[in-house]
Design an enzyme around this catalytic site. Structure first.
Site, PDB file in Angstrom:
ATOM      1  N   ASP A  29       0.849  -1.191   0.000  1.00 49.34           N
ATOM      2  CA  ASP A  29       0.000   0.000   0.000  1.00 49.34           C
ATOM      3  C   ASP A  29       0.884   1.240   0.000  1.00 49.34           C
ATOM      4  O   ASP A  29       1.887   1.308   0.717  1.00 49.34           O
ATOM      5  CB  ASP A  29      -0.927   0.001   1.220  1.00 49.34           C
ATOM      6  CG  ASP A  29      -2.058   0.995   1.072  1.00 49.34           C
ATOM      7  OD1 ASP A  29      -3.223   0.569   0.974  1.00 49.34           O
ATOM      8  OD2 ASP A  29      -1.781   2.227   1.057  1.00 49.34           O
ATOM      9  N   HIS A  45     -11.011  -7.577 -13.200  1.00 43.53           N
ATOM     10  CA  HIS A  45     -11.708  -6.460 -12.572  1.00 43.53           C
ATOM     11  C   HIS A  45     -13.024  -6.918 -11.945  1.00 43.53           C
ATOM     12  O   HIS A  45     -13.970  -7.266 -12.639  1.00 43.53           O
ATOM     13  CB  HIS A  45     -11.969  -5.327 -13.577  1.00 43.53           C
ATOM     14  CG  HIS A  45     -12.558  -4.130 -12.906  1.00 43.53           C
ATOM     15  ND1 HIS A  45     -11.795  -3.197 -12.240  1.00 43.53           N
ATOM     16  CD2 HIS A  45     -13.847  -3.757 -12.731  1.00 43.53           C
ATOM     17  CE1 HIS A  45     -12.589  -2.284 -11.712  1.00 43.53           C
ATOM     18  NE2 HIS A  45     -13.841  -2.599 -11.991  1.00 43.53           N
ATOM     19  N   ASN A  84     -12.992  -3.253   2.348  1.00 43.32           N
ATOM     20  CA  ASN A  84     -13.987  -2.191   2.381  1.00 43.32           C
ATOM     21  C   ASN A  84     -14.850  -2.328   1.134  1.00 43.32           C
ATOM     22  O   ASN A  84     -14.329  -2.333   0.016  1.00 43.32           O
ATOM     23  CB  ASN A  84     -13.309  -0.818   2.398  1.00 43.32           C
ATOM     24  CG  ASN A  84     -12.463  -0.616   3.646  1.00 43.32           C
ATOM     25  OD1 ASN A  84     -12.851  -1.052   4.735  1.00 43.32           O
ATOM     26  ND2 ASN A  84     -11.313   0.030   3.507  1.00 43.32           N
ATOM     27  N   GLY A  90     -15.812   3.049   3.142  1.00 45.99           N
ATOM     28  CA  GLY A  90     -14.542   3.729   2.863  1.00 45.99           C
ATOM     29  C   GLY A  90     -13.782   3.168   1.680  1.00 45.99           C
ATOM     30  O   GLY A  90     -12.570   3.388   1.564  1.00 45.99           O
ATOM     31  N   THR A  92     -12.228   3.341  -1.601  1.00 40.00           N
ATOM     32  CA  THR A  92     -11.840   4.446  -2.490  1.00 40.00           C
ATOM     33  C   THR A  92     -11.430   3.953  -3.866  1.00 40.00           C
ATOM     34  O   THR A  92     -11.543   4.692  -4.834  1.00 40.00           O
ATOM     35  CB  THR A  92     -10.688   5.264  -1.879  1.00 40.00           C
ATOM     36  OG1 THR A  92      -9.572   4.405  -1.643  1.00 40.00           O
ATOM     37  CG2 THR A  92     -11.114   5.925  -0.577  1.00 40.00           C
ATOM     38  N   HIS A  95     -11.830  -1.563  -7.244  1.00 35.92           N
ATOM     39  CA  HIS A  95     -11.355  -2.869  -7.711  1.00 35.92           C
ATOM     40  C   HIS A  95     -11.160  -3.680  -6.440  1.00 35.92           C
ATOM     41  O   HIS A  95     -10.384  -3.255  -5.564  1.00 35.92           O
ATOM     42  CB  HIS A  95     -10.048  -2.692  -8.500  1.00 35.92           C
ATOM     43  CG  HIS A  95      -9.443  -3.963  -9.049  1.00 35.92           C
ATOM     44  ND1 HIS A  95      -9.138  -4.126 -10.393  1.00 35.92           N
ATOM     45  CD2 HIS A  95      -9.069  -5.114  -8.444  1.00 35.92           C
ATOM     46  CE1 HIS A  95      -8.608  -5.330 -10.588  1.00 35.92           C
ATOM     47  NE2 HIS A  95      -8.551  -5.948  -9.418  1.00 35.92           N
ATOM     48  N   HIS A  97     -10.217  -5.499  -3.302  1.00 34.94           N
ATOM     49  CA  HIS A  97      -8.899  -5.679  -2.703  1.00 34.94           C
ATOM     50  C   HIS A  97      -9.040  -5.969  -1.223  1.00 34.94           C
ATOM     51  O   HIS A  97      -9.977  -5.517  -0.563  1.00 34.94           O
ATOM     52  CB  HIS A  97      -8.008  -4.447  -2.924  1.00 34.94           C
ATOM     53  CG  HIS A  97      -8.614  -3.164  -2.455  1.00 34.94           C
ATOM     54  ND1 HIS A  97      -9.565  -2.472  -3.170  1.00 34.94           N
ATOM     55  CD2 HIS A  97      -8.414  -2.438  -1.326  1.00 34.94           C
ATOM     56  CE1 HIS A  97      -9.915  -1.388  -2.512  1.00 34.94           C
ATOM     57  NE2 HIS A  97      -9.243  -1.338  -1.384  1.00 34.94           N
ATOM     58  N   HIS A  99      -6.950  -5.690   2.319  1.00 31.81           N
ATOM     59  CA  HIS A  99      -5.813  -5.129   3.050  1.00 31.81           C
ATOM     60  C   HIS A  99      -5.293  -6.219   3.988  1.00 31.81           C
ATOM     61  O   HIS A  99      -6.050  -6.747   4.812  1.00 31.81           O
ATOM     62  CB  HIS A  99      -6.244  -3.931   3.899  1.00 31.81           C
ATOM     63  CG  HIS A  99      -6.798  -2.775   3.127  1.00 31.81           C
ATOM     64  ND1 HIS A  99      -6.080  -1.621   2.895  1.00 31.81           N
ATOM     65  CD2 HIS A  99      -8.010  -2.570   2.555  1.00 31.81           C
ATOM     66  CE1 HIS A  99      -6.821  -0.761   2.218  1.00 31.81           C
ATOM     67  NE2 HIS A  99      -8.009  -1.317   1.995  1.00 31.81           N
TER      68      HIS A  99
HETATM   69  P1  AMP Z   1      -9.695   1.377   0.111  1.00 28.02           P
HETATM   70  O1  AMP Z   1      -9.807   2.689   0.845  1.00 28.02           O
HETATM   71  O2  AMP Z   1     -10.128   0.188   0.920  1.00 28.02           O
HETATM   72  O3  AMP Z   1     -10.384   1.443  -1.228  1.00 28.02           O
HETATM   73  O4  AMP Z   1      -8.139   1.138  -0.123  1.00 28.02           O
HETATM   74  C1  AMP Z   1      -7.451   1.676  -1.185  1.00 28.02           C
HETATM   75  C2  AMP Z   1      -6.003   1.647  -0.805  1.00 28.02           C
HETATM   76  O5  AMP Z   1      -5.230   1.836  -1.983  1.00 28.02           O
HETATM   77  C3  AMP Z   1      -5.587   2.742   0.172  1.00 28.02           C
HETATM   78  O6  AMP Z   1      -5.068   2.144   1.368  1.00 28.02           O
HETATM   79  C4  AMP Z   1      -4.514   3.524  -0.583  1.00 28.02           C
HETATM   80  O7  AMP Z   1      -3.449   3.959   0.237  1.00 28.02           O
HETATM   81  C5  AMP Z   1      -4.055   2.507  -1.622  1.00 28.02           C
HETATM   82  N1  AMP Z   1      -3.487   3.062  -2.833  1.00 28.02           N
HETATM   83  C6  AMP Z   1      -3.973   4.071  -3.599  1.00 28.02           C
HETATM   84  N2  AMP Z   1      -3.191   4.282  -4.669  1.00 28.02           N
HETATM   85  C7  AMP Z   1      -2.176   3.378  -4.594  1.00 28.02           C
HETATM   86  C8  AMP Z   1      -1.033   3.080  -5.397  1.00 28.02           C
HETATM   87  N3  AMP Z   1      -0.764   3.769  -6.533  1.00 28.02           N
HETATM   88  N4  AMP Z   1      -0.200   2.095  -4.994  1.00 28.02           N
HETATM   89  C9  AMP Z   1      -0.437   1.406  -3.860  1.00 28.02           C
HETATM   90  N5  AMP Z   1      -1.509   1.624  -3.063  1.00 28.02           N
HETATM   91  C10 AMP Z   1      -2.364   2.598  -3.405  1.00 28.02           C
HETATM   92 ZN    ZN Z   2      -9.785  -2.944 -12.001  1.00 29.72          ZN
END
Ligand code: AMP
Ligand code: ZN
Length: 117
Positions: A29, A45, A84, A90, A92, A95, A97, A99
């Site tokens: 991250d 995706h 999330n 939350g 953001t 796609h 994912h 954590h």
């Molecule tokens: P979420 O808020 O659950 O959608 O998590 C998205 C995560 O993606 C956040 O923890 C961001 O810090 C991380 N993130 C955003 N852009 C990048 C990137 N270019 N490389 C690695 N992590 C990223």
């Molecule tokens: Zn995607």
């Protein structure tokens, strides 16, 4: 498709890879909230957990098969996995994912979800 994580998987946007197989890509991250903060994503995706179905759930299985391998390579036996799903949770990046957080003793309070209001 204009998706940040699809671009990371394709190598269009750089990332620090920690694991990859046919179905799964995992990378650090960019804004870690724990000493180990890895994002584990399907190499297709899927926008969020609401869109997991019998056609694509193999990607989710493969993600959870990869998790112990990633944990071992990160030298953590104890960790937390967070997904999330949707705006209120939350999410953001749209796609799917997971954590993977570890390397620190974490709290767990059942009366607080980190609410913003
Ligand atoms: P979420 O808020 O659950 O959608 O998590 C998205 C995560 O993606 C956040 O923890 C961001 O810090 C991380 N993130 C955003 N852009 C990048 C990137 N270019 N490389 C690695 N992590 C990223
Ligand atoms: Zn995607």
């Amino acid at each position: 498709m204009d998706c940040l994580f699809c671009k990371i998987i394709d190598g269009e946007i750089p990332s620090t890879k920690v694991y990859e197989d046919e179905f799964v890509y995992a990378f650090r991250d960019i804004a870690p909230i724990a000493p180990v903060h890895v994002l584990v994503v399907p190499k297709t995706h899927i926008c969020c957990a609401n869109k997991i179905d019998s056609e694509n759930s193999v990607y989710v299985s493969k993600i959870f098969e990869a998790v112990p391998k990633i944990a071992e390579s990160e030298n953590i036996e104890s960790y937390r996995i967070i997904n999330n799903c949707g705006d209120d949770a939350g999410q953001t990046v749209k796609h799917l994912h997971f954590h993977l957080l570890g390397g620190v003793k974490m709290g767990w309070s059942k009366d607080s979800l980190g609410k913003t209001e």
